[in-house]
Write an enzyme that holds these catalytic residues in place. Structure first.
Site, PDB file in Angstrom:
ATOM      1  N   ASP A 110       7.779  -9.518  14.745  1.00 14.68           N
ATOM      2  CA  ASP A 110       6.739  -8.778  14.034  1.00 14.68           C
ATOM      3  C   ASP A 110       5.518  -9.654  13.804  1.00 14.68           C
ATOM      4  OD1 ASP A 110       8.042  -6.410  13.750  1.00 14.68           O
ATOM      5  OD2 ASP A 110       8.750  -6.787  11.714  1.00 14.68           O
ATOM      6  N   PRO A 124      -3.745  -7.582  -9.663  1.00 15.92           N
ATOM      7  CA  PRO A 124      -4.744  -8.107  -8.713  1.00 15.92           C
ATOM      8  C   PRO A 124      -5.080  -9.564  -8.982  1.00 15.92           C
ATOM      9  CG  PRO A 124      -5.731  -6.476 -10.183  1.00 15.92           C
ATOM     10  CD  PRO A 124      -4.267  -6.473 -10.469  1.00 15.92           C
TER      11      PRO A 124
END
Ligand code: SAM
Length: 250
Positions: free
Chosen positions: A171, A91
């Protein structure tokens, strides 16, 4: 591309590698996936991979020796011309984006380390990994879901992986915008109709409508993305109008 994953839970990758696009990529030899159990690189009777943190505190920290040994043995012998990236999932890493996925397709090999517990010894961050990636501002219990996200996003960008019926070009995030709405048959479902323009067969008009929808959607949901996209003056007017309407609605 060869992808090596280091984990304490190899089973978590079994379904992933045997389904869908990823399985096809492996079968077509566009991607090779190897999953290694970090415990196999320990030398003590109990295969210990973690220890208490120096300085105290909650939880355990993954020891450096098995992870260094695993990466070094996986990369030996290594073709010096190969471009290799050793990625630590954390993280604390740089936030994963489509741009980073695209950047990673330039490598011949990715080695992805999945942490657990309170994370890994800092020497792995500093002296083993050359990249640290976070998949979002939240904390997972382990790096496996993050590795899966990275591998999936990168693999679908490798030329030949998506069939002609699928395309990454339009996309969301590929061109910096969110994707336009997609519809399929039936043309009317529970009184909800497919926009007429999509049934018109006029490809120029359809492309214009889609671009406009992408801009509107991005302005509504992720306005900060628009700052990085080059827009025509007409598009800037459209986006500003949308933004004005949205702020009036608030
Ligand atoms: N104590 C660590 C911290 O605060 O930075 C978190 C450790 S987390 C419980 C255990 C492992 O999950 C990490 O070593 C990492 O491999 C993985 N992980 C957790 N959150 C992640 C995220 N957002 N992105 C990528 N990996 C993550």
């Amino acid at each position: 591309m060869r992808i090596d994953i280091l984990t304490l839970f190899p089973k978590m990758f079994e379904d992933f590698s045997s389904t869908g696009i990823f399985q096809r990529a492996i079968e077509n030899k566009l991607v090779e996936l190897n999953v290694y159990n970090i415990r196999d690189y320990t030398h003590d009777k109990h295969h210990v991979v973690d220890d208490y943190p120096y300085g105290g505190g909650a939880g355990m920290v993954m020891k450096p020796e098995p992870i260094f040994e695993a990466v070094e043995s996986i990369l030996q012998p290594n073709d010096k011309d190969e471009k290799v990236s050793v990625i630590l999932t954390t993280p604390r890493g740089r936030l994963f984006t489509q741009k980073i996925a695209d950047e990673l397709t330039q490598y011949d090999r990715l080695v992805i380390i999945c942490g657990h517990y309170e994370g890994v010894d800092e020497r792995i961050h500093r002296y083993l990994a050359n990249d640290e990636i976070s998949i979002g501002d939240y904390v997972l219990s382990g790096g496996e879901p993050a590795a899966t996200v990275i591998v999936d996003a990168v693999t679908r960008l490798i030329p030949g992986v998506l069939g002609s019926e699928e395309s990454a070009k339009d996309d969301s995030h590929s061109g910096g915008l969110l994707e336009y709405p997609q519809y399929t048959r039936p043309p009317v479902f529970r009184d909800w109709e497919v926009p007429e323009i999509l049934l018109s067969g006029n490809h120029g008009e359809i492309a214009r409508w889609r671009r406009e929808q992408s801009l509107i959607r991005t302005a509504e949901r992720r306005p900060e993305l628009l700052d990085k996209v080059e827009l025509s003056s007409k598009e800037i007017r459209l986006v500003n109008e949308k933004r004005k309407n949205l702020s009036e609605e608030e």
